[in-house]
Scaffold this active site. Structure first.
Site, PDB file in Angstrom:
ATOM      1  N   THR A  95       1.272  -4.475   4.245  1.00  0.00           N
ATOM      2  CA  THR A  95       1.013  -4.808   5.650  1.00  0.00           C
ATOM      3  C   THR A  95       0.336  -6.167   5.837  1.00  0.00           C
ATOM      4  O   THR A  95       0.474  -6.783   6.893  1.00  0.00           O
ATOM      5  CB  THR A  95       0.145  -3.736   6.320  1.00  0.00           C
ATOM      6  N   THR A 122       0.814  -1.220   0.000  1.00  0.00           N
ATOM      7  CA  THR A 122       0.000   0.000   0.000  1.00  0.00           C
ATOM      8  C   THR A 122       0.841   1.261   0.000  1.00  0.00           C
ATOM      9  O   THR A 122       0.463   2.270  -0.602  1.00  0.00           O
ATOM     10  CB  THR A 122      -0.936   0.002   1.239  1.00  0.00           C
TER      11      THR A 122
END
Length: 331
Positions: free
Chosen positions: A90, A18
């Site tokens: 993540t 991300t």
């Protein structure tokens, strides 16, 4: 002045995630726009050499082959640099951190993983703070693999992603944070346990290392696990059991687990509780222990995945697993 004369060289492994994503027609996708700008604010006294993976990936797509490729690259680069920064999505960052921590032996410099909950260019993104935390970690020079996130530094072993909603996306329920960063200095730095000195070496997992995970829930789960174990080609099983490692004493389930072990399979029993410890506490768990299951103590899912994948890759035994768990302070 000395920092300017002798800058630290940091190898940056950008895998995707991300932190560097941009919007596309079907949602956020990995992008290379992050390269060359994200670490510019920290260039005073540090030299960053980037390696951009091709293709960049969403970390939910990580494979054993990716881990093999990254570890092969790090085996070459780690001796040449003062530290390594891994930019990673993540979703599986804690899995990768654990794999690096267990696969890299004799590490004498920091390997720091970070990412973000929101893209670098998004308004209010946590990426700049996470990058600042990660870069500051090189001042501590801890000879281990760590996750830098939301102003905290966590040891890889025992860490998990705990939120998709807030900036505090990671935690380590058993071992806590190694240190906390306020933007200018480190605080609450934990004393480090003396490590056994080992020669530098990297163990890569086999791309064919088959490890599966089964989670117990009340109902018919044990029957389905038992049926699956009779036909699986996997050599490793992570069993997420209740509380202190307890499971139903179902005869068919226990026999299937025992048969799997007798055929050379490894079963690692971990607790479903975030701060759980699979151990010989209750009689309810004795049938599993007698079937040859290894109680993994404080081991969480991410650490168990790395440990069992490497154990299967190198054809290790249940006794080897127990030795490794003790060395990691999990028992």
């Amino acid at each position: 002045m000395m920092a300017m004369m002798n800058p630290k060289k940091i190898f940056v492994l950008y895998t995707g995630g991300t932190i560097g994503m941009s919007s596309g027609s079907d949602g956020l996708r990995p992008d290379t726009a992050l390269v060359g700008k994200a670490l510019q604010p920290f260039a005073d006294g540090l030299v960053f050499d980037w390696h951009v993976c091709s293709p960049l990936i969403d970390s939910s797509a990580v494979t054993l082959e990716d881990w093999r490729n990254w570890l092969t690259l790090l085996a070459e680069k780690i001796p040449q640099y003062d530290g390594v920064l891994v930019l990673h999505g993540t979703d599986t960052m804690a899995y990768t951190a654990n794999m690096l921590a267990l696969a890299i032996q004799g590490l004498d410099k920091p390997v720091v993983l970070t990412g973000s909950q929101w893209p670098y260019d998004a308004e209010g993104s946590d990426a700049p703070r996470n990058l600042a935390t990660a870069v500051a970690a090189f001042d501590l020079a801890l000879p281990q693999v760590v996750i830098a996130f939301d102003g905290k530094l966590f040891p890889a072993v025992g860490s998990s992603k705990v939120s998709t909603e807030v900036a505090a996306g990671f935690d380590n329920p058993h071992f806590g944070a190694l240190a906390e960063w306020d933007g200018s200095a480190w605080h609450h730095i934990k004393a480090q346990r003396a490590q056994e000195v080992q020669p530098f070496a990297v163990r890569c997992p086999s791309a064919e290392a088959e490890v599966v995970c089964c989670t117990l829930i009340p109902g018919c789960t044990v029957r389905h696990i038992a049926d699956g174990l009779k036909h699986t080609s996997a050599r490793g099983l992570i069993l997420q059991s209740y509380g202190h490692g307890n499971a139903p004493a179902d005869a068919g389930f226990i026999e299937a687990v025992g048969s799997f072990v007798r055929k050379g399979g490894l079963v690692l029993n971990i607790s479903q509780a975030a701060q759980g410890c699979a151990a010989a506490v209750y009689a309810q768990g004795s049938a599993l222990r007698q079937a040859g299951v290894v109680n993994a103590g404080k081991c969480n899912l991410e650490t168990a995945t790395a440990l069992l994948t490497l154990s299967v890759s190198y054809q290790q035994t249940a006794q080897d697993l127990g030795t490794a768990l003790k060395a990691l302070d999990l028992l």
